[in-house]
Design an enzyme around this catalytic site. Structure first.
Site, PDB file in Angstrom:
ATOM      1  N   CYS A  96      -1.899  18.582 -10.203  1.00  0.00           N
ATOM      2  CA  CYS A  96      -3.235  18.245  -9.695  1.00  0.00           C
ATOM      3  C   CYS A  96      -3.738  19.213  -8.630  1.00  0.00           C
ATOM      4  O   CYS A  96      -4.915  19.190  -8.270  1.00  0.00           O
ATOM      5  CB  CYS A  96      -3.244  16.828  -9.137  1.00  0.00           C
ATOM      6  SG  CYS A  96      -3.050  15.602 -10.417  1.00  0.00           S
ATOM      7  N   HIS A 116      -9.131  15.985  -3.992  1.00  0.00           N
ATOM      8  CA  HIS A 116      -8.710  15.660  -5.365  1.00  0.00           C
ATOM      9  C   HIS A 116      -8.958  14.167  -5.586  1.00  0.00           C
ATOM     10  O   HIS A 116      -8.723  13.355  -4.693  1.00  0.00           O
ATOM     11  CB  HIS A 116      -7.219  15.988  -5.516  1.00  0.00           C
ATOM     12  CG  HIS A 116      -6.631  15.468  -6.776  1.00  0.00           C
ATOM     13  ND1 HIS A 116      -7.168  15.742  -8.007  1.00  0.00           N
ATOM     14  CD2 HIS A 116      -5.539  14.661  -7.000  1.00  0.00           C
ATOM     15  CE1 HIS A 116      -6.440  15.146  -8.938  1.00  0.00           C
ATOM     16  NE2 HIS A 116      -5.448  14.487  -8.360  1.00  0.00           N
ATOM     17  N   ASN A 139      -9.214  10.147 -12.719  1.00  0.00           N
ATOM     18  CA  ASN A 139      -8.431  11.303 -12.276  1.00  0.00           C
ATOM     19  C   ASN A 139      -8.346  12.306 -13.436  1.00  0.00           C
ATOM     20  O   ASN A 139      -7.661  12.063 -14.418  1.00  0.00           O
ATOM     21  CB  ASN A 139      -7.037  10.842 -11.857  1.00  0.00           C
ATOM     22  CG  ASN A 139      -6.159  11.977 -11.346  1.00  0.00           C
ATOM     23  OD1 ASN A 139      -6.509  13.161 -11.487  1.00  0.00           O
ATOM     24  ND2 ASN A 139      -5.030  11.636 -10.761  1.00  0.00           N
TER      25      ASN A 139
HETATM   26  O1  UT7 Z   1      -3.175  12.949  -9.211  1.00  0.00           O
HETATM   27  C1  UT7 Z   1      -1.837  13.261  -8.960  1.00  0.00           C
HETATM   28  C2  UT7 Z   1      -1.228  12.473  -7.892  1.00  0.00           C
HETATM   29  N1  UT7 Z   1      -1.301  11.060  -8.209  1.00  0.00           N
HETATM   30  C3  UT7 Z   1      -1.695  10.201  -7.289  1.00  0.00           C
HETATM   31  O2  UT7 Z   1      -2.058  10.592  -6.214  1.00  0.00           O
HETATM   32  C4  UT7 Z   1      -1.631   8.740  -7.659  1.00  0.00           C
HETATM   33  C5  UT7 Z   1      -1.110   7.942  -6.500  1.00  0.00           C
HETATM   34  N2  UT7 Z   1      -0.866   6.562  -6.811  1.00  0.00           N
HETATM   35  C6  UT7 Z   1      -1.844   5.636  -7.023  1.00  0.00           C
HETATM   36  O3  UT7 Z   1      -3.013   5.955  -7.080  1.00  0.00           O
HETATM   37  C7  UT7 Z   1      -1.431   4.201  -7.090  1.00  0.00           C
HETATM   38  O4  UT7 Z   1      -0.083   4.100  -6.730  1.00  0.00           O
HETATM   39  C8  UT7 Z   1      -1.658   3.527  -8.465  1.00  0.00           C
HETATM   40  C9  UT7 Z   1      -3.145   3.323  -8.725  1.00  0.00           C
HETATM   41  C10 UT7 Z   1      -1.032   4.348  -9.563  1.00  0.00           C
HETATM   42  C11 UT7 Z   1      -1.009   2.133  -8.476  1.00  0.00           C
HETATM   43  O5  UT7 Z   1      -1.531   1.358  -7.416  1.00  0.00           O
HETATM   44  P1  UT7 Z   1      -0.551   0.639  -6.369  1.00  0.00           P
HETATM   45  O6  UT7 Z   1      -1.422  -0.122  -5.459  1.00  0.00           O
HETATM   46  O7  UT7 Z   1       0.349   1.669  -5.753  1.00  0.00           O
HETATM   47  O8  UT7 Z   1       0.255  -0.364  -7.292  1.00  0.00           O
HETATM   48  P2  UT7 Z   1       1.850  -0.444  -7.506  1.00  0.00           P
HETATM   49  O9  UT7 Z   1       2.305   0.614  -8.443  1.00  0.00           O
HETATM   50  O10 UT7 Z   1       2.542  -0.591  -6.181  1.00  0.00           O
HETATM   51  O11 UT7 Z   1       1.937  -1.846  -8.251  1.00  0.00           O
HETATM   52  C12 UT7 Z   1       1.547  -3.072  -7.587  1.00  0.00           C
HETATM   53  C13 UT7 Z   1       1.508  -4.172  -8.624  1.00  0.00           C
HETATM   54  C14 UT7 Z   1       2.773  -4.238  -9.479  1.00  0.00           C
HETATM   55  O12 UT7 Z   1       3.013  -5.588  -9.764  1.00  0.00           O
HETATM   56  P3  UT7 Z   1       4.136  -6.396  -8.926  1.00  0.00           P
HETATM   57  O13 UT7 Z   1       5.422  -5.659  -9.153  1.00  0.00           O
HETATM   58  O14 UT7 Z   1       3.678  -6.354  -7.506  1.00  0.00           O
HETATM   59  O15 UT7 Z   1       4.102  -7.756  -9.557  1.00  0.00           O
HETATM   60  C15 UT7 Z   1       2.339  -3.555 -10.764  1.00  0.00           C
HETATM   61  O16 UT7 Z   1       3.061  -3.994 -11.890  1.00  0.00           O
HETATM   62  O17 UT7 Z   1       0.404  -3.953  -9.516  1.00  0.00           O
HETATM   63  C16 UT7 Z   1       0.893  -3.982 -10.871  1.00  0.00           C
HETATM   64  N3  UT7 Z   1       0.069  -3.106 -11.674  1.00  0.00           N
HETATM   65  C17 UT7 Z   1      -1.041  -3.515 -12.309  1.00  0.00           C
HETATM   66  N4  UT7 Z   1      -1.634  -4.716 -12.377  1.00  0.00           N
HETATM   67  C18 UT7 Z   1      -2.760  -4.809 -13.117  1.00  0.00           C
HETATM   68  C19 UT7 Z   1       0.229  -1.770 -11.896  1.00  0.00           C
HETATM   69  N5  UT7 Z   1      -0.761  -1.325 -12.682  1.00  0.00           N
HETATM   70  C20 UT7 Z   1      -1.556  -2.383 -12.961  1.00  0.00           C
HETATM   71  C21 UT7 Z   1      -2.740  -2.551 -13.713  1.00  0.00           C
HETATM   72  N6  UT7 Z   1      -3.305  -3.769 -13.753  1.00  0.00           N
HETATM   73  N7  UT7 Z   1      -3.331  -1.532 -14.376  1.00  0.00           N
END
Ligand code: UT7
Length: 305
Positions: free
Chosen positions: A89, A229, A259
Site C-alpha cells: 500500500c 492512504h 481501499n
Molecule cells: O492497506 C494496507 C494496510 N491495511 C490496513 O491498514 C488495515 C488495518 N485494519 C483495519 O482496517 C481493521 O482492522 C479492519 C477493518 C480490517 C477490521 O476492523 P477491526 O475493528 O480491527 O475488527 P477486528 O478484526 O478486531 O474484529 C472485531 C470483530 C471480530 O469479532 P469478535 O471476535 O469480536 O466476535 C470479527 O470477527 O469484528 C468481526 N468482524 C466482522 N463483523 C462483521 C470482522 N469483520 C467483520 C465484518 N462484519 N465484515
C-alpha cells in the site's frame, strides 16, 4: 456473501461503495491505460514525450512482463522505459520518490507514475475481514522539472520485513508456487490480521508524517492538505488528529472507493484537484504490507485546470 452488516462496515471502516473491474481477461493495466490516457490529455502531453513510466502495483497483469510495459504500449508511450514496483500500500509514494529522483538528476524530463490495483482479483469473497475493504482503481501523475521549488520536496520512507506475518499472500510466488493444494487451501488471496496492522498503521503513519513536518517547520496551519492512504477512516482520522490537522484539510475518498491499495493517493489527488492551488503544501502518508510506510512532502505545481 458473508455475515456482515452495512452498519459494521460503515462504522469500522468508513467505506460505503467500491468499484470492481469486471469482464474476462481484464487486468490492472486496463485501468492504468485509462488513467495515463486521461493524464496525457489533461496535461496536453504527447505520448512520445514520456521518458519513463513506473507502475506501483501488487496485482500486476502477469508475473512478467511488467504492467508498466503493458500500459506504456497501449497508451502509445513509444519512447518510455519502465518497470513495476511493489511496496504494497506504500507503493505509490515509493514510486513517486523514485521517479522524482530521475527528474532531479536531470537525466529525464517527463515521467509518469501510476498507482494501480485490481484488488478484486486477490480478495477472498468468503473472508468477511478483508472482502468488505478492497476495491479496484488506478491513478497517474506526471513529473517534470522546475526551478521554482515545486514538486516532491522531501520524503521519509521506511520498511520492516518482520511485518510479513500480518499481511501477505501465502502462495503464488517462488516460495509456494501455485498448485492444487494452494488453490484448495485458498492461499492465493490477501491474508490480513486486521487489528495488528491497524495498530502499526496508526502509530507509524503518524510518526513519520510528524517527523517530516517538524523537519520542514510545518504545522497544522502551514500544511494545506494531508493525503493519507485510504485503508480505514479510523486510521485516517487518527493520523490527522496526531498532526492536529482539521478534517476539512484531509483528503478522504475511502467512502466511495474503499481501499484500492496503490491507487488510493493518486485517486484522492484526482478527486480533490480542482481545490488545489499552485504552492499548496501537501503531506502524503501511507502504510502497507511489508511493512512499508512513509511520508512525502509535495508542493503542488499547478493552478486548477
Ligand atoms: O492497506 C494496507 C494496510 N491495511 C490496513 O491498514 C488495515 C488495518 N485494519 C483495519 O482496517 C481493521 O482492522 C479492519 C477493518 C480490517 C477490521 O476492523 P477491526 O475493528 O480491527 O475488527 P477486528 O478484526 O478486531 O474484529 C472485531 C470483530 C471480530 O469479532 P469478535 O471476535 O469480536 O466476535 C470479527 O470477527 O469484528 C468481526 N468482524 C466482522 N463483523 C462483521 C470482522 N469483520 C467483520 C465484518 N462484519 N465484515
Amino acid at each position: 456473501m458473508v455475515e456482515t452488516t452495512d452498519e459494521w462496515i460503515t462504522t469500522r471502516t468508513g467505506i460505503k461503495e467500491r468499484r470492481i473491474l469486471k469482464g474476462k481477461d481484464q487486468g490492472t493495466s486496463v485501468m492504468g491505460i485509462e488513467a495515463v490516457k486521461g493524464l496525457l490529455k489533461k496535461t496536453k502531453t504527447r505520448p512520445e514525450e514520456i521518458d519513463m513510466l513506473i507502475c506501483s502495483t501488487v496485482t500486476p497483469d502477469m508475473m512478467f512482463p511488467a504492467t508498466a510495459n503493458i500500459i506504456s504500449h497501449h497508451a502509445g508511450l513509444i519512447n518510455a522505459f519502465g518497470y513495476d514496483m511493489n511496496a504494497a500500500c506504500s507503493g505509490f509514494i515509493y514510486a513517486l520518490v523514485t521517479g522524482s529522483q530521475f527528474i532531479e538528476t536531470g537525466k529525464y524530463r517527463k515521467i509518469i507514475v501510476v498507482g494501480a490495483d485490481k484488488m478484486s482479483s486477490i480478495v477472498d469473497y468468503t473472508d468477511r475481514s478483508t472482502c468488505i475493504i478492497f476495491g479496484d482503481a488506478a491513478g497517474a501523475v506526471l513529473l517534470e522539472p522546475n526551478n521554482d521549488g515545486l514538486g516532491v520536496i522531501d520524503s521519509i520512507l521506511k520498511s520492516d520485513g518482520s511485518g510479513e506475518q500480518f499481511l501477505h499472500m501465502k502462495a503464488g510466488g517462488s516460495r509456494r508456487p501455485p498448485s492444487h493444494e494452494t488453490v484448495d487451501a485458498r492461499e492465493h488471496y490477501v491474508y490480513q490480521e486486521g487489528s495488528s496492522v491497524f495498530k502499526f498503521a496508526v502509530s507509524n503513519m503518524a510518526d513519520v508524517s510528524e517527523e517530516l513536518a517538524k523537519k520542514h517547520n510545518m504545522n497544522a496551519d502551514t500544511i494545506d492538505w494531508l493525503v493519507p492512504h485510504q485503508a480505514n477512516l479510523r486510521i485516517i482520522d487518527a493520523t490527522a488528529r496526531r498532526l492536529g490537522i482539521n478534517h476539512d484539510k484531509v483528503m478522504i475518498v475511502i467512502e466511495k472507493y474503499g481501499n484500492t491499495t496503490n491507487a488510493t493517493i493518486p485517486l484522492a489527488l484526482w478527486e480533490y484537484e480542482s481545490r488545489l492551488k499552485k504552492g499548496d503544501n501537501i503531506m502524503l502518508a501511507a502504510f502497507g504490507g511489508g511493512f512499508t510506510w512513509g511520508s512525502v512532502y509535495v508542493k503542488w505545481a499547478l493552478n486548477p485546470v
